[in-house]
Design an enzyme around this catalytic site. Sequence first.
Site, PDB file in Angstrom:
ATOM      1  N   GLY A  10       0.799  -1.220   0.000  1.00 62.38           N
ATOM      2  CA  GLY A  10       0.000   0.000   0.000  1.00 62.38           C
ATOM      3  C   GLY A  10       0.828   1.264   0.000  1.00 62.38           C
ATOM      4  O   GLY A  10       2.061   1.237  -0.082  1.00 62.38           O
ATOM      5  N   PHE A  11       0.144   2.368   0.122  1.00 63.17           N
ATOM      6  CA  PHE A  11       0.765   3.692   0.037  1.00 63.17           C
ATOM      7  C   PHE A  11       1.820   3.908   1.126  1.00 63.17           C
ATOM      8  O   PHE A  11       3.019   4.037   0.850  1.00 63.17           O
ATOM      9  CB  PHE A  11      -0.330   4.749   0.107  1.00 63.17           C
ATOM     10  CG  PHE A  11       0.121   6.155   0.370  1.00 63.17           C
ATOM     11  CD1 PHE A  11       1.228   6.682  -0.274  1.00 63.17           C
ATOM     12  CD2 PHE A  11      -0.576   6.951   1.266  1.00 63.17           C
ATOM     13  CE1 PHE A  11       1.647   7.987  -0.033  1.00 63.17           C
ATOM     14  CE2 PHE A  11      -0.176   8.257   1.508  1.00 63.17           C
ATOM     15  CZ  PHE A  11       0.937   8.767   0.865  1.00 63.17           C
ATOM     16  N   ILE A  12       1.404   3.912   2.379  1.00 60.42           N
ATOM     17  CA  ILE A  12       2.354   4.162   3.464  1.00 60.42           C
ATOM     18  C   ILE A  12       3.287   2.974   3.629  1.00 60.42           C
ATOM     19  O   ILE A  12       4.508   3.140   3.792  1.00 60.42           O
ATOM     20  CB  ILE A  12       1.617   4.464   4.775  1.00 60.42           C
ATOM     21  CG1 ILE A  12       0.730   5.708   4.620  1.00 60.42           C
ATOM     22  CG2 ILE A  12       2.607   4.675   5.919  1.00 60.42           C
ATOM     23  CD1 ILE A  12      -0.162   5.994   5.812  1.00 60.42           C
ATOM     24  N   TYR A 153     -14.922   2.272  10.993  1.00 55.45           N
ATOM     25  CA  TYR A 153     -13.470   2.326  10.778  1.00 55.45           C
ATOM     26  C   TYR A 153     -12.772   2.913  11.998  1.00 55.45           C
ATOM     27  O   TYR A 153     -11.778   2.366  12.498  1.00 55.45           O
ATOM     28  CB  TYR A 153     -13.161   3.154   9.536  1.00 55.45           C
ATOM     29  CG  TYR A 153     -11.685   3.440   9.344  1.00 55.45           C
ATOM     30  CD1 TYR A 153     -10.842   2.472   8.799  1.00 55.45           C
ATOM     31  CD2 TYR A 153     -11.136   4.664   9.711  1.00 55.45           C
ATOM     32  CE1 TYR A 153      -9.486   2.721   8.631  1.00 55.45           C
ATOM     33  CE2 TYR A 153      -9.789   4.926   9.541  1.00 55.45           C
ATOM     34  CZ  TYR A 153      -8.967   3.952   9.005  1.00 55.45           C
ATOM     35  OH  TYR A 153      -7.623   4.206   8.842  1.00 55.45           O
ATOM     36  N   LYS A 157      -9.997   1.249  14.750  1.00 51.37           N
ATOM     37  CA  LYS A 157      -8.678   1.809  15.027  1.00 51.37           C
ATOM     38  C   LYS A 157      -8.474   2.041  16.524  1.00 51.37           C
ATOM     39  O   LYS A 157      -7.376   1.823  17.057  1.00 51.37           O
ATOM     40  CB  LYS A 157      -8.487   3.114  14.245  1.00 51.37           C
ATOM     41  CG  LYS A 157      -8.229   2.898  12.766  1.00 51.37           C
ATOM     42  CD  LYS A 157      -6.947   2.109  12.556  1.00 51.37           C
ATOM     43  CE  LYS A 157      -6.539   1.995  11.108  1.00 51.37           C
ATOM     44  NZ  LYS A 157      -5.276   1.253  10.941  1.00 51.37           N
TER      45      LYS A 157
END
Length: 326
Positions: A10-12, A153, A157
């Site tokens: 993914g991105f990060i 979501y 978290k």
Amino acid sequence: MQVLVTGGAGFIGSNLAERLLADGHRVVALDNLDPYYDLNIKRRNLNTCRKVGEDRFEFVEGSITDESLVKEVIAGRGVDVIFHEAAKAGVRPSVEQPKEYNANNVGGLLTVLETAADNGVDRFVNASSSSVYGVPEYLPYDEDHPNHPKSPYAVTKRSAEYYCNVYDDLQDLPTVSLRYFTVYGPRMRPNMAISNFVSRCLNSKPPIIYGDGEQTRDFTFVDDVVDANLALLDTDAADGETMNIGSSDNISIRKLAEYVVEETGADIDIVHEERKDADARHTHADVSKASDLIDYEPSVDIRQGVSRFIDWYRENRDWYEPLVRN
């Protein structure tokens, strides 16, 4: 050092893996290649890591909910540190799929935590989110601000943070949770506000703002987020802690869109549509705790970051550009 990056395609995760490899570490990336956005982007992320790491990089395709696979990866490769970036992303979709989000973001995290504790992992770094705060009672948010999650979501978290604290306290597994504030930059998800604004402007379409545009965000450049994670390789000062990782300021979505229009040179007007429920009205991080514990100092302001992203976008437009909605 042998490092596991979950969500490493993914991105990060891929930006973090790339920097770890550049620093000489061995990295295994575990990712299920969820088609939440174009998988070609994720595959390119992995290829970038392969080019940097060569024989020090390994990709394993699979889910963090697969106990046998997670055990094989952590125990079989002698993992020292885990950067847990894997999660089912998206505030709005979580409203429609709460069970799926809980199974992955809480159940999957527990699978990785339990396996890490059983196999003597040195440190577990959990990617959390500013969404845990919900409606602000004051700004900027510090870590003592009450939590009022407003989406499934966000609930997942916050739950993940609690579990990390429990494992740090009871299982002798040092954990740190980093609350990211709207991370952006090269290779970012193409369905995020900045990438959408840039894509539309470069295609002579107006940026679309949902709501009045006065909502504000603390946008954090991905290099700063990677720096915060890497700092945890060399210190135990933050073990057991939860910290904000944000930028130096926040900005209204309207001003952000105006920056993008100006930087791209587009001659178009901004369009407003109905605001989406579950989106926070304002976010802004107090990063003094991270500054004290790991010397975190955000280095890229939003104007610099937007300009850098636009330059990168132009150079990689042939494969990255998201589908522009009419």
